[in-house]
Design an enzyme around this catalytic site. Structure first.
Site, short mmCIF file in Angstrom:
data_model
loop_
_atom_site.label_atom_id
_atom_site.label_comp_id
_atom_site.label_asym_id
_atom_site.label_seq_id
_atom_site.Cartn_x
_atom_site.Cartn_y
_atom_site.Cartn_z
N CYS A 54 -18.93 7.13 21.34
CA CYS A 54 -20.43 7.08 21.66
C CYS A 54 -20.41 9.30 22.12
CB CYS A 54 -21.20 6.78 22.21
SG CYS A 54 -22.30 7.01 23.25
N CYS A 57 -20.93 8.99 26.02
CA CYS A 57 -20.37 7.93 26.80
C CYS A 57 -19.95 8.86 28.12
CB CYS A 57 -19.49 6.96 26.23
SG CYS A 57 -20.37 5.29 26.11
N HIS A 118 -23.54 1.71 28.00
CA HIS A 118 -23.52 2.50 26.48
C HIS A 118 -24.78 0.54 26.36
CE1 HIS A 118 -22.91 3.98 22.62
NE2 HIS A 118 -23.12 2.28 21.98
N ASN A 158 -37.00 7.81 21.59
CA ASN A 158 -36.76 6.78 20.25
C ASN A 158 -35.72 5.41 20.85
OD1 ASN A 158 -38.31 8.77 19.12
ND2 ASN A 158 -36.52 10.37 18.55
N SER A 166 -30.83 7.81 16.95
CA SER A 166 -29.20 8.12 16.08
C SER A 166 -28.13 7.83 17.14
CB SER A 166 -28.57 9.93 16.07
OG SER A 166 -29.20 10.27 17.65
N HIS A 169 -26.73 4.65 22.91
CA HIS A 169 -26.83 4.81 24.28
C HIS A 169 -28.24 5.32 25.12
CE1 HIS A 169 -24.02 5.86 27.93
NE2 HIS A 169 -25.50 6.45 27.93
N HIS A 171 -30.75 6.92 25.85
CA HIS A 171 -31.65 8.23 26.23
C HIS A 171 -33.07 8.48 25.87
CE1 HIS A 171 -30.26 8.13 22.23
NE2 HIS A 171 -30.69 9.05 22.00
N GLN A 173 -35.21 11.97 24.76
CA GLN A 173 -35.35 14.21 24.52
C GLN A 173 -36.30 14.76 25.25
OE1 GLN A 173 -34.78 15.49 20.75
NE2 GLN A 173 -34.66 13.45 19.93
N HIS A 303 -47.74 6.72 26.01
CA HIS A 303 -47.70 5.52 25.27
C HIS A 303 -46.41 5.25 23.87
CE1 HIS A 303 -51.11 7.97 24.88
NE2 HIS A 303 -51.32 8.85 23.93
#
Ligand code: H2U
Ligand code: ZN
Length: 351
Positions: A54, A57, A118, A158, A166, A169, A171, A173, A303
């Site tokens: 990953c 990680c 993870h 996402n 993608s 893990h 996360h 953006q 949202h």
């Protein structure tokens, strides 16, 4: 003889989204068939806490070669494949046609790892750890917002391959941009217009209306409430709102950060419990632009846009009429809210 009016949950109708000032089509008669109750249970895998392959990680190398530190809490870094750059040399060009318009856009992209583990998701993290993520969102908003070429900070997650994530893990953006993006700008304009007309805040009034009626509330605590909006597009869409009027992550008190963490955990846990899978979604926050103007009519909110409709495999598609005409839904927001509300508070994997 004219037909007598029938309740909205039986007949096609339009509902108005006051935040985007557009209509959506609701066709509830299509769901009159009995609910099948499919859950598509997936075996809960133990999940790797550390995945050597990953790129998010701790201690692993990212695809650009930079090595992550052995981080123990939240970890933020500049996206190695940024969608925006601080310096933009694209010249505003005169194309010679009013129909061919382009202009430069500056900004920056960041990635925030929520936790070193993870295998976690927001639903499986504890409230103090989610609060640390909220602290990071507030710090990033303040730091990025001070950059001279940043006027809006969009934070989004996402979750799940179905939503284009993608990597599993945990996360999110951040895209910080020079211009306010389209939807936040439409929401700002709608809130300002409502404020000018009614001399009160659109979303404060909406929270009061929904709390009084209760039928679209999924979960609430003293400071926050999660609602399937009256105008929801996605089957199990929710909006998460502070009960107090505030405009940005940077306005949240310590108590509000904890209360928001608790609501985010409660919403994502109910989502996972609905079909007993890790529920995919895109979620994100709308907050005051960082252009220095007051934007007093802006009411901070999140949202959640989850695509699943009937099971872990059956999703809603935004195609056909939605792409060419307007958004449409079958399941009413009231039914979606009552289904989510009725689910256990405890994650299915912990039961
Ligand atoms: P998504 O899962 O929402 O795509 O977010 C992951 C982001 O991480 C993505 O924008 C970045 C991608 O550009 N990334 C890095 O910055 N470094 C890497 O080594 C891989 C992915
Ligand atoms: Zn990982």
């Amino acid at each position: 003889m004219p037909a007598s009016p029938r309740p909205l949950d039986l007949v096609p109708h339009r509902r108005y989204n006051p935040l985007l000032r557009e209509w959506i089509l609701v066709s509830p008669q299509r769901t009159q068939r009995p609910w099948q109750g499919e859950t598509s249970k997936q075996a809960v895998s133990a999940g790797l806490s550390y995945d050597p392959s990953c790129y998010l990680c701790p201690t692993n190398a990212r695809s650009g070669g930079v090595k992550n530190p052995g981080y123990t809490s939240v970890y933020a870094f500049d996206n190695d494949f940024p969608s925006l750059l601080p310096v933009n040399t694209a010249a505003a060009q005169d194309s010679g046609s009013p129909l061919l318009v382009a202009e430069p856009e500056r900004g920056c992209s960041r990635v925030i790892c929520f936790h070193p583990d993870h295998s976690l998701t927001m639903a499986r993290m504890n409230v103090p750890d989610i609060t640390s993520v909220i602290d990071a969102w507030a710090d990033e908003t303040a730091t990025l917002g001070k950059l001279p070429y940043v006027n809006h900070v969009q934070i989004f997650e996402n979750r799940g391959a179905m939503m284009g994530s993608s990597n599993p893990h945990p996360h999110c953006q951040i895209w910080a941009t020079e211009h306010v993006p389209n939807d936040p700008q439409r929401e700002l304009d709608a809130q300002q217009a409502y404020q000018d007309e009614h001399h009160s805040c659109l979303l404060c009034d909406y929270v009061a209306t929904e709390v009084a009626r209760a039928e679209r509330i999924v979960v609430e605590n003293e400071l926050f409430v999660a609602i399937v909006p009256y105008w929801a597009i996605w089957p199990f869409e929710t909006i998460v709102l502070p009960k107090r009027h505030l405009g940005s992550f940077t306005d949240l008190t310590a108590a509000e950060r904890t209360a928001l963490a608790a609501i985010l955990k409660a919403v994502t846990t109910r989502y996972d419990n609905l079909f007993e899978v890790s529920f995919p979604y895109t979620m994100g926050f709308h907050q005051r632009p960082t252009d220095g103007a007051a934007h007093d009519s802006m009411h901070f909110h999140a949202h959640f846009y989850p695509p699943l409709l009937r099971s872990a495999e059956i999703r809603k598609f935004m195609v056909g009429f939605e792409m060419l005409g307007m958004p449409q839904r079958d399941l009413t927001p009231e039914t979606a809210a009552s289904r989510l509300r009725a689910l256990p508070e405890v994650h299915y994997a912990d039961r």
